[in-house]
Each structure stands twice: as structure tokens, then as C-alpha cells.
Motif scaffolding. Sequence first.
Motif, PDB file in Angstrom:
ATOM      1  N   THR A  35       0.809  -1.222   0.000  1.00  0.00           N
ATOM      2  CA  THR A  35       0.000   0.000   0.000  1.00  0.00           C
ATOM      3  C   THR A  35       0.839   1.267   0.000  1.00  0.00           C
ATOM      4  OG1 THR A  35      -1.706  -1.201   1.236  1.00  0.00           O
ATOM      5  CG2 THR A  35      -1.864   1.204   1.192  1.00  0.00           C
ATOM      6  N   PHE A  36       1.905   1.297   0.822  1.00  0.00           N
ATOM      7  CA  PHE A  36       2.683   2.519   0.992  1.00  0.00           C
ATOM      8  C   PHE A  36       4.030   2.483   0.285  1.00  0.00           C
ATOM      9  CE2 PHE A  36      -0.142   2.419   4.687  1.00  0.00           C
ATOM     10  CZ  PHE A  36      -0.722   3.672   4.594  1.00  0.00           C
ATOM     11  N   GLY A  37       4.532   1.294  -0.034  1.00  0.00           N
ATOM     12  CA  GLY A  37       5.816   1.201  -0.707  1.00  0.00           C
ATOM     13  C   GLY A  37       6.980   1.382   0.249  1.00  0.00           C
ATOM     14  N   THR A  38       8.008   2.071  -0.185  1.00  0.00           N
ATOM     15  CA  THR A  38       9.226   2.225   0.606  1.00  0.00           C
ATOM     16  C   THR A  38       8.937   2.914   1.939  1.00  0.00           C
ATOM     17  OG1 THR A  38       9.654   4.297  -0.569  1.00  0.00           O
ATOM     18  CG2 THR A  38      10.738   2.322  -1.403  1.00  0.00           C
ATOM     19  N   ASN A  39       9.582   2.386   2.982  1.00  0.00           N
ATOM     20  CA  ASN A  39       9.401   2.901   4.352  1.00  0.00           C
ATOM     21  C   ASN A  39       7.940   2.937   4.784  1.00  0.00           C
ATOM     22  OD1 ASN A  39      12.149   3.509   5.257  1.00  0.00           O
ATOM     23  ND2 ASN A  39      12.162   5.004   3.593  1.00  0.00           N
ATOM     24  N   PHE A 166      19.638  -7.479   9.357  1.00  0.00           N
ATOM     25  CA  PHE A 166      19.022  -6.178   9.068  1.00  0.00           C
ATOM     26  C   PHE A 166      20.017  -5.268   8.343  1.00  0.00           C
ATOM     27  CE2 PHE A 166      17.701  -1.855   9.922  1.00  0.00           C
ATOM     28  CZ  PHE A 166      16.326  -1.903   9.891  1.00  0.00           C
ATOM     29  N   GLU A 167      19.552  -4.593   7.290  1.00  0.00           N
ATOM     30  CA  GLU A 167      20.372  -3.642   6.545  1.00  0.00           C
ATOM     31  C   GLU A 167      19.585  -2.345   6.345  1.00  0.00           C
ATOM     32  OE1 GLU A 167      21.987  -5.087   2.926  1.00  0.00           O
ATOM     33  OE2 GLU A 167      22.746  -6.964   3.804  1.00  0.00           O
ATOM     34  N   TRP A 168      20.135  -1.246   6.869  1.00  0.00           N
ATOM     35  CA  TRP A 168      19.460   0.036   6.740  1.00  0.00           C
ATOM     36  C   TRP A 168      19.307   0.457   5.289  1.00  0.00           C
ATOM     37  CZ3 TRP A 168      16.931   2.090  10.680  1.00  0.00           C
ATOM     38  CH2 TRP A 168      17.310   1.731  11.983  1.00  0.00           C
ATOM     39  N   GLY A 169      20.202  -0.028   4.437  1.00  0.00           N
ATOM     40  CA  GLY A 169      20.129   0.334   3.022  1.00  0.00           C
ATOM     41  C   GLY A 169      18.862  -0.142   2.351  1.00  0.00           C
ATOM     42  N   ARG A 170      18.249  -1.214   2.884  1.00  0.00           N
ATOM     43  CA  ARG A 170      17.011  -1.725   2.283  1.00  0.00           C
ATOM     44  C   ARG A 170      15.832  -0.775   2.520  1.00  0.00           C
ATOM     45  NH1 ARG A 170      18.694  -7.095   4.445  1.00  0.00           N
ATOM     46  NH2 ARG A 170      19.523  -8.294   2.692  1.00  0.00           N
ATOM     47  N   LYS A 177       7.162   5.353  -1.726  1.00  0.00           N
ATOM     48  CA  LYS A 177       7.298   5.245  -3.173  1.00  0.00           C
ATOM     49  C   LYS A 177       7.093   3.787  -3.581  1.00  0.00           C
ATOM     50  CE  LYS A 177       8.591   9.565  -3.814  1.00  0.00           C
ATOM     51  NZ  LYS A 177       7.789  10.542  -4.578  1.00  0.00           N
ATOM     52  N   GLY A 178       6.369   3.583  -4.677  1.00  0.00           N
ATOM     53  CA  GLY A 178       6.180   2.237  -5.197  1.00  0.00           C
ATOM     54  C   GLY A 178       5.014   1.485  -4.594  1.00  0.00           C
TER      55      GLY A 178
END
Length: 366
Positions: A35-39, A166-170, A177-178
Motif C-alpha cells: 500500500t505505501f511502498g518504501t518505508n 538487518f540492513e538500513w540500506g534496504r 514510493k512504489g
Amino acid sequence: MAAHEKLAPIHSAILIYMIQSGVMVFVLPQRLAQTFGTNGWIAVAGFGLIVTLNIALIGLVYKLGGGRTIFEILEQSIPKPILFPFYAAIAVIWMMLGSMAGKEYILIFQMFSFPTTHSMLFYFALVTLVAWLLTKGIYNIAKAATLFFGMFIWMIFLLFFFWGEFEWGRLTPFLFKGGEFSLSEQFDMYSSFLGFELCLLLFGYVDRQTKLIGGAIWANGILTWNYLYAALMAFGIYSLQQLKSKMFPIIDILAYVRLPFIERVDNLFFGFFIFPVLFSVLMFVWAAGEMVGRIVPRMKKQAVSVVLTYVSYGLAFIPEGIEEVGDWLEVLSVVETGIALCLPLVLLVVLLAQRSGEGAAHDPPK
């Protein structure tokens, strides 16, 4: 209930937390990603804030009503023949909501652990335990909720063991977005917080000094933090596309836990979620019984609730697969969201009308 048996703040808070909790935590990260995408995990805080405002609205009802039950408030101004269909309609919604919530858990449990066993056999065992607890009254139900809370709450800390994955880059620097915004999904995710509205029916079971509303806010705060943390871990362990494709991402994460004496430890962890599901089913049926009890006051409330428990079990036979149960829950969650918001508003209108009438009655003649 004896006059001295009143719910303590800690018992009422834990009871509300147990009603709100459920299997939605397993699917919530995937819904947030779609529904919300990134973050998308950040959106959990927004839902939690809306629920807090809704609880504050209920608190206003409690304050203006002087601790009176919602039935005392309504029946002072509205004739009972008009209220009875209203009570019956809400009772049916609550009974169906409890029935479908229990059926959803049983179907998922069967899928992972006992695929060859009929789901309704497991559900019968669940509703039998619900019926037995209902005979004990709300005070003992709250004490049982406190006990089961201790057997369940520790599971959120298991996710701390996965910080190595866990990777913060993900998470990416982009916000929302998306995703594919859907109003029905918004209601579906909001339904993972529902259950707090049943504190409307606890007005008559607490002392006026008891911090019922404060306990509900604390319960919602703990639940929001749990959902937020679980969603954050899922977004940091899986990529957005992976998260969108996984039906139960939290179960998949827990499957990485290994113990020497258990082959599928995720099945064990999922089994612990029977406790909040049990109290969700129990309390929605109990609430339905409170409504029906006003229509048939000569029948004992415990007897009414037990009868409704097995009626709800019969309703669970109608939807067969998990997708059909999901469709039912999608509709019921929209209706229940409306009840959670509109019922306090209706009560506030009635209370303001009562206060206005009292003021007019005491005005000196001109």
C-alpha cells in the motif's frame, strides 16, 4: 459480579491489549509494502495516533457520562423499542467479527501445522475454551488475560536476534514510493488495532477513579510499538519486492530460529498467538452478549454469551477458504471502524442533549 470486584487499571489495560493483538502482525508488513511502498513501516505510527484520538473520544464519553454505562446513557433518552434493533445489529457485527477472526487464525494454523485435519475441529476446541471462560465473568476473564499476556508478550523480543540480517540500506531514502494506495487496505490495516472500542462496555466494571482510558491508551501504545518494530525489521531484512511477494513475512523470519529439539520452531511460535486470538474472539462474543442481554434481561448474561459463542461457531462454517474469510473480514473491518468512531459520537450527542435538557429544566422562569 460482586460489588467489590472491579477491574484494576493493569487488568483492564492488558485485557484491551489482548483484544487488539492478533495474527495481523504476521501480514501487516506485506500490506504496508503493497500500500505505501518504501518505508511503509512509518505508517504504523499514523494508525496508532488515529486510534489514540479515537480512545480519547471514548474517554470524553466516560467523563461526561460520569462513569455510567452506555446502556444507562442511551436508555435515559431513547425508548428501548427503538434501541433494541440497534443493540441487535451491533451484536451481530461483533459476533461475526469474533467468529471470522478466530477462523482466520485456525486456517493459518492448519496450513502450517496440520494440513490434513479439518479446521473446524480445532475451532471447536477454541470456542469451547471461550465458552468456559465466559462463564467466569469479566473480572476473572481479565485476570486470565493478565496471565496469558505474560506467556505471549516475550515473543516480540525474538526479533532482536535478527539484527545481523538487518540492513538500513534496504529502507532506502525514499518515503512511500512504489505503493498502490487502496482505501480498502487502509481499513484492513486499521482493523489490526480494533478491539479498543470494547472499553465502552467496561464503564460499568471499573471504579470511576480507575484509569480505564489511560490504560487503553497505554495498551494501544504498546501494540503500536510492537507493530512498528516488527514492520521495521521486515523492511530491513527483505527488499521491497520480496516483502510484497511474501504472505507471512514475520513467520518467515521466525522460521530462521533453530532449536536442537524442535524441527519447525516457527510452528511453536505461531501457536503462542492462540492467546490473543482467544481473547479477541472471547471479548467480541462477550460484547455481543452484553448487547443481547439488554434485549432479554431475564436471561443470565453468561448463558447468553455461551449461546452466542456456539452461534458464532456455526457462522464460521460459511466461509471455507482463507481468502473468503479475508473478504468477510474486509467488510466487517469497515463496519467495525465505523462503530468505533460513530458510537462514541452518538453517545456524546445524547449526553450533550441530556445536559442541555437538565439545564433548561432548572432555568428560572422568565
